[in-house]
Design a protein around this motif. Sequence first.
Motif, PDB file in Angstrom:
ATOM      1  N   PRO A  86      -2.769  -8.482 -51.241  1.00  0.00           N
ATOM      2  CA  PRO A  86      -1.697  -7.490 -51.172  1.00  0.00           C
ATOM      3  C   PRO A  86      -2.162  -6.134 -51.681  1.00  0.00           C
ATOM      4  CG  PRO A  86      -1.338  -8.972 -53.020  1.00  0.00           C
ATOM      5  CD  PRO A  86      -2.515  -9.515 -52.258  1.00  0.00           C
ATOM      6  N   SER A  87      -1.588  -5.074 -51.134  1.00  0.00           N
ATOM      7  CA  SER A  87      -1.937  -3.728 -51.570  1.00  0.00           C
ATOM      8  C   SER A  87      -1.020  -3.302 -52.703  1.00  0.00           C
ATOM      9  CB  SER A  87      -1.764  -2.759 -50.384  1.00  0.00           C
ATOM     10  OG  SER A  87      -0.392  -2.614 -50.107  1.00  0.00           O
ATOM     11  N   MET A  88      -1.203  -2.044 -53.157  1.00  0.00           N
ATOM     12  CA  MET A  88      -0.329  -1.526 -54.203  1.00  0.00           C
ATOM     13  C   MET A  88       1.111  -1.430 -53.697  1.00  0.00           C
ATOM     14  SD  MET A  88      -1.402  -0.723 -57.269  1.00  0.00           S
ATOM     15  CE  MET A  88      -0.535   0.746 -57.801  1.00  0.00           C
ATOM     16  N   PHE A  89       1.248  -1.245 -52.352  1.00  0.00           N
ATOM     17  CA  PHE A  89       2.590  -1.282 -51.782  1.00  0.00           C
ATOM     18  C   PHE A  89       2.938  -2.756 -51.651  1.00  0.00           C
ATOM     19  CE2 PHE A  89       0.594   2.584 -50.117  1.00  0.00           C
ATOM     20  CZ  PHE A  89       1.472   3.528 -50.614  1.00  0.00           C
ATOM     21  N   SER A  90       3.268  -3.368 -52.766  1.00  0.00           N
ATOM     22  CA  SER A  90       3.247  -4.829 -52.847  1.00  0.00           C
ATOM     23  C   SER A  90       4.395  -5.476 -52.099  1.00  0.00           C
ATOM     24  CB  SER A  90       3.308  -5.263 -54.312  1.00  0.00           C
ATOM     25  OG  SER A  90       3.324  -6.668 -54.393  1.00  0.00           O
ATOM     26  N   GLU A  91       4.017  -6.471 -51.225  1.00  0.00           N
ATOM     27  CA  GLU A  91       5.043  -7.247 -50.549  1.00  0.00           C
ATOM     28  C   GLU A  91       5.512  -8.400 -51.411  1.00  0.00           C
ATOM     29  OE1 GLU A  91       1.842  -7.012 -49.885  1.00  0.00           O
ATOM     30  OE2 GLU A  91       1.162  -8.528 -48.482  1.00  0.00           O
TER      31      GLU A  91
ATOM     32  N   ASP B 148       1.693 -13.596 -41.382  1.00  0.00           N
ATOM     33  CA  ASP B 148       1.522 -13.311 -39.966  1.00  0.00           C
ATOM     34  C   ASP B 148       2.856 -13.370 -39.230  1.00  0.00           C
ATOM     35  OD1 ASP B 148      -1.291 -13.562 -40.636  1.00  0.00           O
ATOM     36  OD2 ASP B 148      -1.609 -13.780 -38.481  1.00  0.00           O
ATOM     37  N   MET B 149       3.631 -14.417 -39.520  1.00  0.00           N
ATOM     38  CA  MET B 149       4.920 -14.575 -38.843  1.00  0.00           C
ATOM     39  C   MET B 149       5.875 -13.457 -39.236  1.00  0.00           C
ATOM     40  SD  MET B 149       7.550 -17.808 -38.801  1.00  0.00           S
ATOM     41  CE  MET B 149       6.724 -18.618 -37.454  1.00  0.00           C
ATOM     42  N   ALA B 150       5.916 -13.124 -40.524  1.00  0.00           N
ATOM     43  CA  ALA B 150       6.813 -12.067 -40.987  1.00  0.00           C
ATOM     44  C   ALA B 150       6.450 -10.729 -40.350  1.00  0.00           C
ATOM     45  CB  ALA B 150       6.763 -11.970 -42.513  1.00  0.00           C
ATOM     46  N   ALA B 151       5.150 -10.427 -40.306  1.00  0.00           N
ATOM     47  CA  ALA B 151       4.719  -9.149 -39.748  1.00  0.00           C
ATOM     48  C   ALA B 151       4.956  -9.094 -38.243  1.00  0.00           C
ATOM     49  CB  ALA B 151       3.239  -8.924 -40.063  1.00  0.00           C
ATOM     50  N   HIS B 152       4.625 -10.163 -37.544  1.00  0.00           N
ATOM     51  CA  HIS B 152       4.741 -10.169 -36.088  1.00  0.00           C
ATOM     52  C   HIS B 152       6.199 -10.104 -35.640  1.00  0.00           C
ATOM     53  CE1 HIS B 152       4.193 -11.526 -31.896  1.00  0.00           C
ATOM     54  NE2 HIS B 152       3.002 -11.005 -32.029  1.00  0.00           N
ATOM     55  N   SER B 153       7.113 -10.589 -36.476  1.00  0.00           N
ATOM     56  CA  SER B 153       8.533 -10.558 -36.100  1.00  0.00           C
ATOM     57  C   SER B 153       9.099  -9.144 -36.127  1.00  0.00           C
ATOM     58  CB  SER B 153       9.342 -11.445 -37.047  1.00  0.00           C
ATOM     59  OG  SER B 153       9.449 -10.844 -38.331  1.00  0.00           O
TER      60      SER B 153
ATOM     61  N   LYS C  65      11.294  -0.384 -48.748  1.00  0.00           N
ATOM     62  CA  LYS C  65      10.327   0.437 -48.029  1.00  0.00           C
ATOM     63  C   LYS C  65       8.897  -0.042 -48.238  1.00  0.00           C
ATOM     64  CE  LYS C  65      13.112   4.687 -48.088  1.00  0.00           C
ATOM     65  NZ  LYS C  65      13.166   6.105 -48.542  1.00  0.00           N
ATOM     66  N   ALA C  66       8.588  -0.535 -49.445  1.00  0.00           N
ATOM     67  CA  ALA C  66       7.233  -0.997 -49.732  1.00  0.00           C
ATOM     68  C   ALA C  66       6.851  -2.157 -48.812  1.00  0.00           C
ATOM     69  CB  ALA C  66       7.126  -1.429 -51.196  1.00  0.00           C
ATOM     70  N   GLU C  67       7.771  -3.089 -48.645  1.00  0.00           N
ATOM     71  CA  GLU C  67       7.494  -4.237 -47.783  1.00  0.00           C
ATOM     72  C   GLU C  67       7.356  -3.798 -46.329  1.00  0.00           C
ATOM     73  OE1 GLU C  67       9.300  -8.514 -47.873  1.00  0.00           O
ATOM     74  OE2 GLU C  67      10.633  -7.267 -46.652  1.00  0.00           O
ATOM     75  N   LYS C  68       8.249  -2.919 -45.872  1.00  0.00           N
ATOM     76  CA  LYS C  68       8.189  -2.449 -44.488  1.00  0.00           C
ATOM     77  C   LYS C  68       6.850  -1.770 -44.200  1.00  0.00           C
ATOM     78  CE  LYS C  68      13.165  -1.706 -43.769  1.00  0.00           C
ATOM     79  NZ  LYS C  68      14.210  -0.681 -43.501  1.00  0.00           N
ATOM     80  N   LEU C  69       6.391  -0.946 -45.127  1.00  0.00           N
ATOM     81  CA  LEU C  69       5.125  -0.242 -44.951  1.00  0.00           C
ATOM     82  C   LEU C  69       3.963  -1.229 -44.933  1.00  0.00           C
ATOM     83  CD1 LEU C  69       3.433   2.312 -44.788  1.00  0.00           C
ATOM     84  CD2 LEU C  69       3.513   2.461 -47.290  1.00  0.00           C
ATOM     85  N   SER C  70       3.992  -2.189 -45.837  1.00  0.00           N
ATOM     86  CA  SER C  70       2.924  -3.185 -45.902  1.00  0.00           C
ATOM     87  C   SER C  70       2.824  -3.985 -44.607  1.00  0.00           C
ATOM     88  CB  SER C  70       3.169  -4.135 -47.084  1.00  0.00           C
ATOM     89  OG  SER C  70       2.234  -5.199 -47.074  1.00  0.00           O
TER      90      SER C  70
ATOM     91  N   SER D 166       3.746 -26.252 -46.503  1.00  0.00           N
ATOM     92  CA  SER D 166       3.440 -24.870 -46.154  1.00  0.00           C
ATOM     93  C   SER D 166       2.145 -24.471 -46.835  1.00  0.00           C
ATOM     94  CB  SER D 166       4.571 -23.935 -46.596  1.00  0.00           C
ATOM     95  OG  SER D 166       4.307 -22.613 -46.215  1.00  0.00           O
ATOM     96  N   HIS D 167       1.323 -23.687 -46.127  1.00  0.00           N
ATOM     97  CA  HIS D 167       0.054 -23.259 -46.725  1.00  0.00           C
ATOM     98  C   HIS D 167       0.285 -22.112 -47.694  1.00  0.00           C
ATOM     99  CE1 HIS D 167      -4.104 -22.458 -47.372  1.00  0.00           C
ATOM    100  NE2 HIS D 167      -4.102 -21.320 -46.713  1.00  0.00           N
ATOM    101  N   LYS D 168       0.695 -20.969 -47.178  1.00  0.00           N
ATOM    102  CA  LYS D 168       0.994 -19.818 -48.027  1.00  0.00           C
ATOM    103  C   LYS D 168       2.324 -19.231 -47.587  1.00  0.00           C
ATOM    104  CE  LYS D 168      -3.671 -18.293 -49.315  1.00  0.00           C
ATOM    105  NZ  LYS D 168      -4.654 -17.179 -49.226  1.00  0.00           N
ATOM    106  N   VAL D 169       3.280 -19.220 -48.493  1.00  0.00           N
ATOM    107  CA  VAL D 169       4.579 -18.627 -48.192  1.00  0.00           C
ATOM    108  C   VAL D 169       4.504 -17.135 -48.463  1.00  0.00           C
ATOM    109  CG1 VAL D 169       7.025 -18.588 -48.800  1.00  0.00           C
ATOM    110  CG2 VAL D 169       5.791 -20.763 -48.736  1.00  0.00           C
ATOM    111  N   TYR D 170       4.900 -16.346 -47.495  1.00  0.00           N
ATOM    112  CA  TYR D 170       4.859 -14.903 -47.655  1.00  0.00           C
ATOM    113  C   TYR D 170       5.774 -14.480 -48.806  1.00  0.00           C
ATOM    114  CZ  TYR D 170       6.110 -10.046 -46.787  1.00  0.00           C
ATOM    115  OH  TYR D 170       6.362  -8.716 -46.935  1.00  0.00           O
ATOM    116  N   GLY D 171       5.197 -13.796 -49.778  1.00  0.00           N
ATOM    117  CA  GLY D 171       5.950 -13.371 -50.951  1.00  0.00           C
ATOM    118  C   GLY D 171       5.818 -14.295 -52.135  1.00  0.00           C
ATOM    119  N   GLY D 172       5.174 -15.462 -51.936  1.00  0.00           N
ATOM    120  CA  GLY D 172       4.905 -16.370 -53.048  1.00  0.00           C
ATOM    121  C   GLY D 172       6.168 -16.891 -53.716  1.00  0.00           C
ATOM    122  N   GLU D 173       6.072 -17.126 -55.008  1.00  0.00           N
ATOM    123  CA  GLU D 173       7.159 -17.723 -55.774  1.00  0.00           C
ATOM    124  C   GLU D 173       8.410 -16.849 -55.766  1.00  0.00           C
ATOM    125  OE1 GLU D 173       9.223 -20.526 -57.658  1.00  0.00           O
ATOM    126  OE2 GLU D 173       7.177 -20.757 -56.904  1.00  0.00           O
TER     127      GLU D 173
END
Length: 470
Positions: free
Chosen positions: A48-53, A313-318, A326-331, A386-393
Amino acid sequence: MRSSGWNSKTHQLYRRQGGGGQLAGGLFLLLSPIFLPTLFSPIGHASPSMFSEWDAPKSRHSNLLKGALQTENSAGQQSDLWVPLPDQGWRPCWQSTEVPTKPEKSWGYLQVFLDGGLNQQRMGICDAVAVAKILNATLVIPYLEVNPVWKDSSSFEEIFDVDHFIEILKDDVTIVKELPYEYSWSTREFYATAIRETRVKTAPVHASANWYRENVMPILQSYGIAAVSPFSHRLAFDGLPVDIQLLRCKVNFEALVFVQHIRELGDALVYRLRYSPSQSDPLETENLQLVNDRKPREQAGKFVVLHLRFDKDMAAHSACDFGGGKAEKLSLAKYRQAIWQGRVLNSQFTDEELRNQGRCPLTPEEVGLLLAALGFDNNTRLYLASHKVYGGEARISTLRELFPLMEDKKSLSSSEERAQTNGKASLLAAIDYYVSMNSDIFISASPGNMHNALVGYVLNHLYVLSDPRL
């Protein structure tokens, strides 16, 4: 949101310190790429970048969540959920009365290169055996490409029992583990460096049996070998001879068996889901069968497997809005650009339009509310596949609040037990698949390859297996 706060504080610093503040700010910007590289580096698959998802999003359904947490279901409602499906007349597709036949002469060696995740590759393996049968070719154990999303280099031999695979299909198709010496030049690297006459890269999606006879058979006859790449989804689902369809099913439901350590760990997880810690003795995986035999079947609990399907991948592609600001949208926008160069159809629609069209994947919170509406409560034993859930815990916390008995691979096993699967997404997915096969209820948050594979497995095994867990 973090970036706007930083800009506000920096502006105040400029006003207080004048030119010195501007100099300090300039030095900070110059040195930021060194000390804060993730702020400026391209977004990768796992960093994840500083614009943290990963910031905890606000609940989008707070009233529903509050109601679900306060709802209590009766014992009768709970018991109805676990009633096995009645026999709907389905029969195992691979059980044929005809004796398989295999011509004495093979036209040559067939290689296939499979991409995608575990379940997509599984489908490709079934197709590869079918194409080898159509062409009367000798199949080389399929080559699994490195997964571009999870960076997984697991081989066929690491996931599936190769000897069992070859033995079960020996009367249908000749299969070899590797090419003989005279064809050892035919490798992935060989085909990556130039155009080769033995490579078939124009196979259309859902190609017919006749397409392979007309386009691949001549290459086999001329060179003794043909390599098809890409191969995923390159054989039609319909319009094939019955014996080919039966063979596909035989591969999927009988020939493809996971390697021993995956089966053992899967059995251990199933055992720990069925028996609470107070009921079970200290468990050694190698003694699992002995322990299982000692436990009365009536003491076994029931559990649900939830295949969440909410990765980055699924979250971004949707192109949907998941409440992270805004941070999540930019990421996610930067991720779409990096992976698909912006070629995502959903990007042209607003979030409201996407949701009205049903194009947004369910978040963990929404899946939890759906399960609660179906009648599952906080006493339900839930296994998260699930392997990796977007956003973690931060994303899972609401789901865990609704279902505090939720478990996964990591919570149910030790690091020593997972040692052979660490860093191998396909092996971890295989464990989830195995646990799902042995669950009482399997729920997928959205359709996909694993959902289709498990539905096929359940329909194929309901009639032949008497185990009440299935």
